[in-house]
Design a protein around this motif. Structure first.
Motif, short mmCIF file in Angstrom:
data_model
loop_
_atom_site.label_atom_id
_atom_site.label_comp_id
_atom_site.label_asym_id
_atom_site.label_seq_id
_atom_site.Cartn_x
_atom_site.Cartn_y
_atom_site.Cartn_z
N HIS A 1 0.84 -1.20 0.00
CA HIS A 1 0.00 0.00 0.00
C HIS A 1 0.87 1.24 0.00
O HIS A 1 2.08 1.18 0.24
CB HIS A 1 -0.97 -0.02 1.18
CG HIS A 1 -0.31 -0.25 2.50
ND1 HIS A 1 -0.12 0.72 3.41
CD2 HIS A 1 0.22 -1.38 3.04
CE1 HIS A 1 0.50 0.23 4.45
NE2 HIS A 1 0.72 -1.05 4.26
N GLU B 1 1.24 3.63 1.94
CA GLU B 1 1.79 4.14 3.20
C GLU B 1 3.00 3.33 3.66
O GLU B 1 3.44 3.48 4.78
CB GLU B 1 0.71 4.09 4.29
CG GLU B 1 -0.48 4.96 4.00
CD GLU B 1 -0.22 6.42 4.34
OE1 GLU B 1 -0.26 6.75 5.52
OE2 GLU B 1 0.05 7.21 3.42
N ILE B 2 3.52 2.48 2.78
CA ILE B 2 4.58 1.56 3.19
C ILE B 2 5.86 2.30 3.56
O ILE B 2 6.67 1.83 4.35
CB ILE B 2 4.83 0.51 2.08
CG1 ILE B 2 5.71 -0.64 2.60
CG2 ILE B 2 5.46 1.11 0.85
CD1 ILE B 2 5.00 -1.55 3.52
N LYS C 1 6.93 3.41 10.52
CA LYS C 1 6.27 2.41 11.36
C LYS C 1 5.89 1.18 10.52
O LYS C 1 6.16 0.04 10.90
CB LYS C 1 5.02 3.02 11.98
CG LYS C 1 4.82 2.60 13.41
CD LYS C 1 3.91 3.54 14.16
CE LYS C 1 4.47 3.85 15.52
NZ LYS C 1 3.89 4.99 16.16
N ASN C 2 5.28 1.43 9.34
CA ASN C 2 4.88 0.33 8.48
C ASN C 2 6.09 -0.42 7.95
O ASN C 2 6.13 -1.66 7.92
CB ASN C 2 4.05 0.85 7.31
CG ASN C 2 2.83 1.58 7.78
OD1 ASN C 2 2.35 1.31 8.88
ND2 ASN C 2 2.35 2.52 7.00
N ARG D 1 7.55 -2.63 10.59
CA ARG D 1 6.73 -3.81 10.87
C ARG D 1 6.95 -4.88 9.80
O ARG D 1 7.15 -6.05 10.10
CB ARG D 1 5.26 -3.39 10.92
CG ARG D 1 4.37 -4.42 11.57
CD ARG D 1 3.04 -3.82 11.97
NE ARG D 1 3.14 -2.92 13.09
CZ ARG D 1 2.49 -1.76 13.19
NH1 ARG D 1 1.71 -1.37 12.20
NH2 ARG D 1 2.62 -1.01 14.26
N VAL D 2 6.95 -4.43 8.54
CA VAL D 2 7.16 -5.39 7.45
C VAL D 2 8.55 -6.00 7.52
O VAL D 2 8.75 -7.20 7.39
CB VAL D 2 6.94 -4.68 6.10
CG1 VAL D 2 7.31 -5.61 4.96
CG2 VAL D 2 5.51 -4.26 5.96
#
Lengths: 170, 351
Positions: free
Chosen positions: A126, A128-129, A133-134, A137-138
């Motif tokens: 998406h 917002e990657i 933060k994203n 996480r990924v």
């Protein structure tokens, strides 16, 4: 404005600048100027990352490439004190050959890119990657193993650099 | 949109003016403080207590003859001081000077830009700051300048590592955010970060001293060895800009330390005080008190910088490098390890 959005305008301007600076890296005679143009190119690339909504990557790109690696480049070039006079002059023959080879490479690249308009790019993930933060996480959930492998690779490069830098191995 | 632009422009203008004003009066306070420590008066002729001294200095810098060395790269020579001062001011955009003010149901943050990767931006800007020094030192075409520039940049690169790792530990305790304003806001309740990160603060403080090229780490302008360091060939206002940028750097890093480790605009029993005064959240009085609190802390840090300058003699270059790589870097890694273990047992990190 001429049917383009602001983002498209920005993309055009930044692309123009990055290509121009990249060409200047090659065309300037003075190595110091080359390095400085390369730094400007990195800034333009960071701006591209910002347009892609990847703030983390943009800032890290500036901090690591422009802030650390290019400083070391500048360091070395300043210490070697290269300038226009010490640059080896190429003969006419070698310039001609280099021109032909470069032209052939261009033809090959253009040929390879000819069929790309049929290519459908599917958007992965998406938009917002790029937010830290994203991304974190990924990186630490889905791609933890490759991440660790890369860190080991970097560590071994670090150790290798120190070994080479040592005066004598006891 | 227009309202947003006006509001940001005002904030920008104020912060720009305040940075320059503080930098100017830091020079005065530096000399006054030196006078205090060395049992003499310091500047006392221009105005009452020598308060007009910065203006006199500025005037002197402006009207002096400007000399550009004939052999140097003129464009880069002129560019370098400008680049240095721009990067110095740029770090100031992150600092949240006070709690947000509420006007017509909208909150206005007293901060130019709340970048969500603020801390990395800060590190990036400080590392870009090296270019001003390096280009200036090289374009001067003077061996002393070049040596000074190389020393300065080697020092800044070395100390950036320990600084970054100390900041990672801070981010973990501050609740995993990279935004400056969120780190300051998180210290609203409970203790300031200094309580959880004492070692981290000491490392950060030493690194900040080194990053701003302040004594005892001012080897880049070591008079006894290098004449004037990287600004040997500079004169008039270009020299002024270099010296000025150093004070702006000092101001910004003081503000950063006050925000990261000492709660920024928060202070003990702030909420009780505001409640006793009957103030609502978003009142401008709260913002004013918060700003006062932040500014006082910043000024205290600037004074500490000066106190150190007039107390500790300069390091030798090998001592500087040993301190950076063999003491501060392992210590900051140790600090990070301890922080992670403590936070794990507190349950703030889940694997």
């Amino acid at each position: 404005m001429l049917g383009y959005t602001i983002t498209q305008w920005l993309f055009g301007i930044i692309s123009f600048l990055s290509i121009m600076f990249a060409l200047m890296v090659v065309f300037t005679r003075n190595p110091i100027n080359s390095v400085l143009y390369l730094v400007l190119t990195f800034f333009c690339i960071a701006a591209h990352y910002l347009l892609l909504n990847a703030q983390f990557l943009a800032i890290v790109h500036i901090a690591v490439y422009a802030g650390a690696i290019m400083v070391l480049f500048l360091f070395v070039i300043m210490l070697m004190n290269l300038n226009q006079d010490s640059e080896p002059q190429k003969t006419m023959m070698s310039k001609l050959i280099a021109g032909i080879i470069g032209g052939l490479l261009l033809v090959v690249l253009v040929g390879a890119l000819k069929g790309t308009e049929q290519l459908q790019l599917s958007q992965v993930g998406h938009s917002e990657i790029g937010i830290v933060k994203n991304l974190g996480r990924v990186l630490f959930h889905e791609y933890l193993f490759p991440f660790e492998i890369v860190s080991i690779l970097l560590l071994s490069a670090l150790v290798g650099a120190i070994m080479i830098g040592k005066k004598e191995i006891k | 949109m227009l309202e947003f632009i006006i509001y940001k422009s005002i904030i920008c203008a104020i912060i720009f003016a305040v940075s320059l004003g503080i930098a100017a009066y830091s020079t005065w306070w530096e000399r006054k403080f030196a006078g205090l420590l060395q049992d003499r008066w310091g500047p006392s002729r221009a105005g009452i207590w020598g308060l007009l001294q910065p203006l006199a200095d500025g005037g002197k810098m402006l009207f002096k003859e400007e000399i550009i060395p004939n052999v140097s790269n003129k464009f880069l020579f002129v560019l370098a001081p400008a680049l240095f001062i721009v990067t110095a001011i740029m770090a100031g955009v992150l600092i949240p000077w006070g709690p947000p003010v509420k006007i017509d149901e909208t909150f206005y943050a007293l901060q130019v830009s709340d970048i969500n990767v603020g801390i990395i931006f800060l590190l990036g800007v400080t590392s870009i700051g090296v270019y001003g020094i390096m280009i200036g030192g090289w374009a001067s075409n003077n061996k002393y300048s070049l040596l000074g520039a190389i020393r300065a940049s080697a020092q800044m690169i070395s100390y950036e590592l320990a600084m970054g790792i100390a900041l990672i530990a801070l981010i973990i305790t501050a609740g995993g955010t990279l935004s400056f304003s969120e780190i300051v806001a998180a210290q609203d309740k409970g203790f300031a970060n200094i309580v959880w990160q004492p070692l981290g603060f000491i490392i950060f403080f030493i690194c900040a001293l080194a990053e701003t090229n302040r004594a005892p780490f001012d080897l880049a302008e070591c008079e006894t060895e290098l004449v004037g360091g990287y600004h040997t060939e500079y004169s008039a206002f270009k020299l002024g800009l270099f010296l000025f940028a150093e004070y702006i750097n000092m101001f910004v890093s003081s503000a950063v330390m006050a925000g990261f480790y000492f709660g920024g605009y928060n202070f003990p029993f702030a909420h009780e005080l505001y409640q006793a005064m009957g103030l609502q959240e978003g009142s401008w009085i709260i913002s004013l008190i918060g700003f006062g609190s932040y500014f006082t802390k910043t000024l205290i840090f600037i004074s500490v910088f000066m106190w150190i300058r007039w107390t500790i003699p300069r390091f030798r270059y090998d001592q500087l490098m040993n301190l950076g790589w063999k003491s501060l870097l392992p210590l900051s890694l140790l600090n990070l390890l301890i922080t992670v273990i403590v936070e794990y047992f507190k349950g703030n990190i889940n694997l």
